[in-house]
Design a protein around this motif. Sequence first.
Motif, PDB file in Angstrom:
ATOM      1  N   ASN A 357       0.820  -1.219   0.000  1.00  0.00           N
ATOM      2  CA  ASN A 357       0.000   0.000   0.000  1.00  0.00           C
ATOM      3  C   ASN A 357       0.859   1.276   0.000  1.00  0.00           C
ATOM      4  OD1 ASN A 357      -2.432  -1.325  -0.154  1.00  0.00           O
ATOM      5  ND2 ASN A 357      -2.703  -1.461   2.052  1.00  0.00           N
ATOM      6  N   PRO A 358       1.751   1.467   1.006  1.00  0.00           N
ATOM      7  CA  PRO A 358       2.588   2.682   0.938  1.00  0.00           C
ATOM      8  C   PRO A 358       3.551   2.665  -0.239  1.00  0.00           C
ATOM      9  CG  PRO A 358       3.322   1.249   2.719  1.00  0.00           C
ATOM     10  CD  PRO A 358       2.023   0.686   2.226  1.00  0.00           C
ATOM     11  N   LEU A 359       3.991   1.456  -0.652  1.00  0.00           N
ATOM     12  CA  LEU A 359       4.918   1.375  -1.782  1.00  0.00           C
ATOM     13  C   LEU A 359       4.250   1.878  -3.060  1.00  0.00           C
ATOM     14  CD1 LEU A 359       7.598   0.500  -3.001  1.00  0.00           C
ATOM     15  CD2 LEU A 359       6.640  -1.792  -3.251  1.00  0.00           C
ATOM     16  N   SER A 360       2.966   1.542  -3.251  1.00  0.00           N
ATOM     17  CA  SER A 360       2.258   2.003  -4.442  1.00  0.00           C
ATOM     18  C   SER A 360       2.181   3.520  -4.474  1.00  0.00           C
ATOM     19  CB  SER A 360       0.850   1.406  -4.466  1.00  0.00           C
ATOM     20  OG  SER A 360       0.900   0.002  -4.538  1.00  0.00           O
ATOM     21  N   PHE A 361       1.951   4.123  -3.286  1.00  0.00           N
ATOM     22  CA  PHE A 361       1.892   5.592  -3.221  1.00  0.00           C
ATOM     23  C   PHE A 361       3.252   6.203  -3.574  1.00  0.00           C
ATOM     24  CE2 PHE A 361       0.665   9.707  -1.774  1.00  0.00           C
ATOM     25  CZ  PHE A 361       1.774  10.229  -1.120  1.00  0.00           C
ATOM     26  N   ILE A 362       4.327   5.627  -2.999  1.00  0.00           N
ATOM     27  CA  ILE A 362       5.675   6.160  -3.258  1.00  0.00           C
ATOM     28  C   ILE A 362       6.035   5.987  -4.724  1.00  0.00           C
ATOM     29  CG2 ILE A 362       8.121   5.855  -2.732  1.00  0.00           C
ATOM     30  CD1 ILE A 362       7.284   5.005   0.075  1.00  0.00           C
ATOM     31  N   ASP A 363       5.822   4.768  -5.245  1.00  0.00           N
ATOM     32  CA  ASP A 363       6.203   4.489  -6.628  1.00  0.00           C
ATOM     33  C   ASP A 363       5.399   5.340  -7.610  1.00  0.00           C
ATOM     34  OD1 ASP A 363       5.762   2.326  -9.173  1.00  0.00           O
ATOM     35  OD2 ASP A 363       7.777   2.607  -8.424  1.00  0.00           O
ATOM     36  N   GLY A 364       4.099   5.573  -7.290  1.00  0.00           N
ATOM     37  CA  GLY A 364       3.262   6.358  -8.186  1.00  0.00           C
ATOM     38  C   GLY A 364       3.620   7.830  -8.215  1.00  0.00           C
ATOM     39  N   ILE A 366       6.869   9.058  -7.520  1.00  0.00           N
ATOM     40  CA  ILE A 366       8.269   9.355  -7.855  1.00  0.00           C
ATOM     41  C   ILE A 366       8.361   9.978  -9.246  1.00  0.00           C
ATOM     42  CG2 ILE A 366      10.448   8.272  -8.467  1.00  0.00           C
ATOM     43  CD1 ILE A 366      10.154   6.450  -6.104  1.00  0.00           C
ATOM     44  N   ASN A 367       7.641   9.393 -10.220  1.00  0.00           N
ATOM     45  CA  ASN A 367       7.708   9.932 -11.586  1.00  0.00           C
ATOM     46  C   ASN A 367       7.164  11.356 -11.646  1.00  0.00           C
ATOM     47  OD1 ASN A 367       8.814   7.616 -12.694  1.00  0.00           O
ATOM     48  ND2 ASN A 367       6.814   6.651 -12.983  1.00  0.00           N
ATOM     49  N   HIS A 368       6.047  11.608 -10.936  1.00  0.00           N
ATOM     50  CA  HIS A 368       5.508  12.976 -10.921  1.00  0.00           C
ATOM     51  C   HIS A 368       6.516  13.948 -10.296  1.00  0.00           C
ATOM     52  CE1 HIS A 368       1.683  11.554 -12.340  1.00  0.00           C
ATOM     53  NE2 HIS A 368       1.515  10.760 -11.275  1.00  0.00           N
ATOM     54  N   ARG A 370       9.715  13.633 -10.134  1.00  0.00           N
ATOM     55  CA  ARG A 370      10.858  13.822 -11.037  1.00  0.00           C
ATOM     56  C   ARG A 370      10.478  14.786 -12.178  1.00  0.00           C
ATOM     57  NH1 ARG A 370      13.563   8.485 -13.019  1.00  0.00           N
ATOM     58  NH2 ARG A 370      11.410   8.084 -13.641  1.00  0.00           N
ATOM     59  N   ASN A 371       9.266  14.638 -12.720  1.00  0.00           N
ATOM     60  CA  ASN A 371       8.827  15.533 -13.802  1.00  0.00           C
ATOM     61  C   ASN A 371       8.693  16.973 -13.311  1.00  0.00           C
ATOM     62  OD1 ASN A 371       8.724  13.394 -15.584  1.00  0.00           O
ATOM     63  ND2 ASN A 371       6.562  12.952 -15.180  1.00  0.00           N
ATOM     64  N   TYR A 372       8.096  17.121 -12.103  1.00  0.00           N
ATOM     65  CA  TYR A 372       7.971  18.472 -11.541  1.00  0.00           C
ATOM     66  C   TYR A 372       9.353  19.108 -11.349  1.00  0.00           C
ATOM     67  CZ  TYR A 372       3.195  16.952 -10.423  1.00  0.00           C
ATOM     68  OH  TYR A 372       1.928  16.486 -10.478  1.00  0.00           O
ATOM     69  N   THR A 373      10.291  18.307 -10.829  1.00  0.00           N
ATOM     70  CA  THR A 373      11.639  18.828 -10.578  1.00  0.00           C
ATOM     71  C   THR A 373      12.315  19.233 -11.886  1.00  0.00           C
ATOM     72  OG1 THR A 373      11.805  17.409  -8.634  1.00  0.00           O
ATOM     73  CG2 THR A 373      13.849  18.291  -9.531  1.00  0.00           C
ATOM     74  N   ASN A 374      12.166  18.382 -12.905  1.00  0.00           N
ATOM     75  CA  ASN A 374      12.765  18.722 -14.206  1.00  0.00           C
ATOM     76  C   ASN A 374      12.172  20.015 -14.772  1.00  0.00           C
ATOM     77  OD1 ASN A 374      14.406  16.495 -14.202  1.00  0.00           O
ATOM     78  ND2 ASN A 374      12.940  15.187 -15.282  1.00  0.00           N
ATOM     79  N   LYS A 412      19.711  12.280 -10.701  1.00  0.00           N
ATOM     80  CA  LYS A 412      20.308  11.007 -10.299  1.00  0.00           C
ATOM     81  C   LYS A 412      19.671  10.495  -9.021  1.00  0.00           C
ATOM     82  CE  LYS A 412      24.844  12.235 -12.258  1.00  0.00           C
ATOM     83  NZ  LYS A 412      26.267  12.477 -11.937  1.00  0.00           N
ATOM     84  N   LEU A 413      19.370  11.418  -8.128  1.00  0.00           N
ATOM     85  CA  LEU A 413      18.736  11.035  -6.863  1.00  0.00           C
ATOM     86  C   LEU A 413      17.385  10.375  -7.108  1.00  0.00           C
ATOM     87  CD1 LEU A 413      18.799  11.165  -3.759  1.00  0.00           C
ATOM     88  CD2 LEU A 413      17.727  13.405  -3.907  1.00  0.00           C
ATOM     89  N   PHE A 414      16.580  10.974  -8.010  1.00  0.00           N
ATOM     90  CA  PHE A 414      15.267  10.381  -8.306  1.00  0.00           C
ATOM     91  C   PHE A 414      15.425   9.023  -8.995  1.00  0.00           C
ATOM     92  CE2 PHE A 414      11.977  13.072  -6.942  1.00  0.00           C
ATOM     93  CZ  PHE A 414      12.446  14.380  -6.964  1.00  0.00           C
ATOM     94  N   SER A 415      16.456   8.866  -9.831  1.00  0.00           N
ATOM     95  CA  SER A 415      16.685   7.576 -10.488  1.00  0.00           C
ATOM     96  C   SER A 415      17.016   6.499  -9.458  1.00  0.00           C
ATOM     97  CB  SER A 415      17.820   7.700 -11.508  1.00  0.00           C
ATOM     98  OG  SER A 415      17.476   8.596 -12.547  1.00  0.00           O
ATOM     99  N   SER A 416      17.844   6.870  -8.463  1.00  0.00           N
ATOM    100  CA  SER A 416      18.181   5.912  -7.401  1.00  0.00           C
ATOM    101  C   SER A 416      16.943   5.527  -6.609  1.00  0.00           C
ATOM    102  CB  SER A 416      19.240   6.525  -6.478  1.00  0.00           C
ATOM    103  OG  SER A 416      20.409   6.808  -7.182  1.00  0.00           O
ATOM    104  N   MET A 417      16.099   6.523  -6.327  1.00  0.00           N
ATOM    105  CA  MET A 417      14.860   6.234  -5.592  1.00  0.00           C
ATOM    106  C   MET A 417      13.966   5.296  -6.398  1.00  0.00           C
ATOM    107  SD  MET A 417      14.159  10.117  -4.219  1.00  0.00           S
ATOM    108  CE  MET A 417      12.539   9.749  -3.597  1.00  0.00           C
ATOM    109  N   LYS A 418      13.914   5.476  -7.708  1.00  0.00           N
ATOM    110  CA  LYS A 418      13.079   4.615  -8.552  1.00  0.00           C
ATOM    111  C   LYS A 418      13.609   3.187  -8.574  1.00  0.00           C
ATOM    112  CE  LYS A 418       9.900   3.599 -11.604  1.00  0.00           C
ATOM    113  NZ  LYS A 418       8.507   3.423 -11.186  1.00  0.00           N
TER     114      LYS A 418
END
Length: 612
Positions: A357-364, A366-368, A370-374, A412-418
């Motif tokens: 359950n928390p993993l789905s929230f984190i994984d869902g 991370i991409n957003h 990363r996109n916001y940060t970019n 790179k940090l977001f890639s490691s988290m992914k």
Amino acid sequence: MRYKKVEEMPTQVFTPIKQSQLKISIKFKFTVAVIISLIIVMGVGVWNLNRLQAMAFKQEARIRSELVLNFGQASRNYVIKQLAPAVEKHTPEMILEAKSNAFATRAIFELFNEQLPEYIYKQPALNPMNLADKADKFEIDIINYFQEHQNINEKTGYTNNENQEFFYVAQPIKMETSCLECHGRPENAPQAILDEYGTRNGFNWPVGDIISALMIYVPTKDLRTNQASMLQAVLGIFIGLTIVLISLIYFLFDKLVGKRISQVSQVMSQAALNPGVTVRIENKGSDELAMMGKIFNHMADSLDDVYSNLEQKVAERTSELEQTLQELKITQTQLIQTEKMSSLGQLVAGIAHEINNPLSFIDGNINHARNYTNDLLKLIELFQQTYPQADSKIQEHIDKIELAFLSEDLPKLFSSMKIGSDRITEIVLNLRNFSRLDEAEMKSVNLHEGIESSLVILQHRLKANADHPTIEVIQNYGDLPLVECYPGQLNQVFMNLLNNAIDALIYRLENNTIKDGKETNFTPQILIHTEIENAESVRINITDNGSGMTEKVVSQIFNPFFTTKPIGKGTGLGLSISYKIIVERHRGSIWCESQLGEGTTFCIQIPVRQIH
């Protein structure tokens, strides 16, 4: 022939043999085993939690220290690089507030400490001009340490001052040529320096020597309080969940197993004390207890024939009775093993669900994120291109946060988290696959998933520890089709065979000695090979390079209760149960090939499709 159901038997025929005590004993032993297991798990969890908290505690203290230390360094650099050169353009006089970085930094931190008095900033020296900067014994040790270790640029740790704990960060300060104006020979020093501090201290410092240190002391009282509060909260939650889990397991054991076993034992007791009356157990369901009831009813019929024709049939019925009792013993032991594996599957499934359950929230997210940060980094880049000459305050902040490094490192940090998130997802998937132990329905599955799930559960035995090095697992998987089977039962077979392989490797490591008490050039390995045997079946080989077995042992390993392990280490039922699952439940075959001193291979052949 007279038949009576146990519910209809008159009270007087029941001779007390302490059935309630038998039931309590089973529950008590089971509960004690569960409690001990949970206590061990809780101990390991608390130890890991305390270790992680200590790491987080030190990281937080370091972050606080570095914030203040960087502020001090920035103040010094500002005086050296900007303020002092700017003042020199207007006057050649020595103005301490503008040209002495130590004087200016101390004054800045006096204002800083008006808001945060608990943070202590110092620039202690062995021979300072200002005696207020005189290093104490602890700080002298720090400066001496930097002098002895010229390649080390920072030292951190904990210290106590006036019964209060501080986390400190220290950095060495070397004497530079630009400092000779004030700290060279006294006769060359500015008059303002001589008027302020005299000529006794702070002079004749050699260029390149470490003469002082830049230090920041951060109090840790609030961090220690937060650490203790978090540990207490986690312990409270874990203890509460443990109590609930024990209660639930106790209830399920009583409902699904305890009462039915007690009923069976009562019927057996009645049959033993009343040989003239044939009693029967109602057959409800198709599980092991129902099977045991059928076996018992068959035994009751056999006993009735024996009593009717005792003199003629006693010899042949005695043999049948012994065989029936043996089957009953195997069935009872198999039932306990099945219930244990079922409970393990339920526990693993619950853990996997709670993690997912928390993993789905984190994984869902991370991409957003990363996109916001970019997008934000792109916006900053456009601003820099449009306004290349930034305001001084903005430029100062850009330099302070190291914008170029941040822009490069953040993706790179977001890639490691992914990557970490994907790894956790893979582990959860394996746990969920293994949790299918209680599935009684035949279905088409990928056998490799069951093998991988078993390896995840046994990972703690494969890793290196004080008793043995890492056990290498080589997975040589073929392109298998989906196989129609009972997945939970096959998982149990894989678990038994892999456990036996690990035991064989550990035995070889503990008992085989070649040189100086240890076997040389030996790497414990398990090879898992799968292939399509023909168009209608698949084959799985599990090979270890352990000590192997003799032909006599190989010929008996599938017999019930046969084991080569010490007392308390094995029941002798693992391979017997595996044989029944493969041969009887799946219409397959299982055999063993072993060479003493070289290793063992267990071969499994299973049809791709079952004949219904």
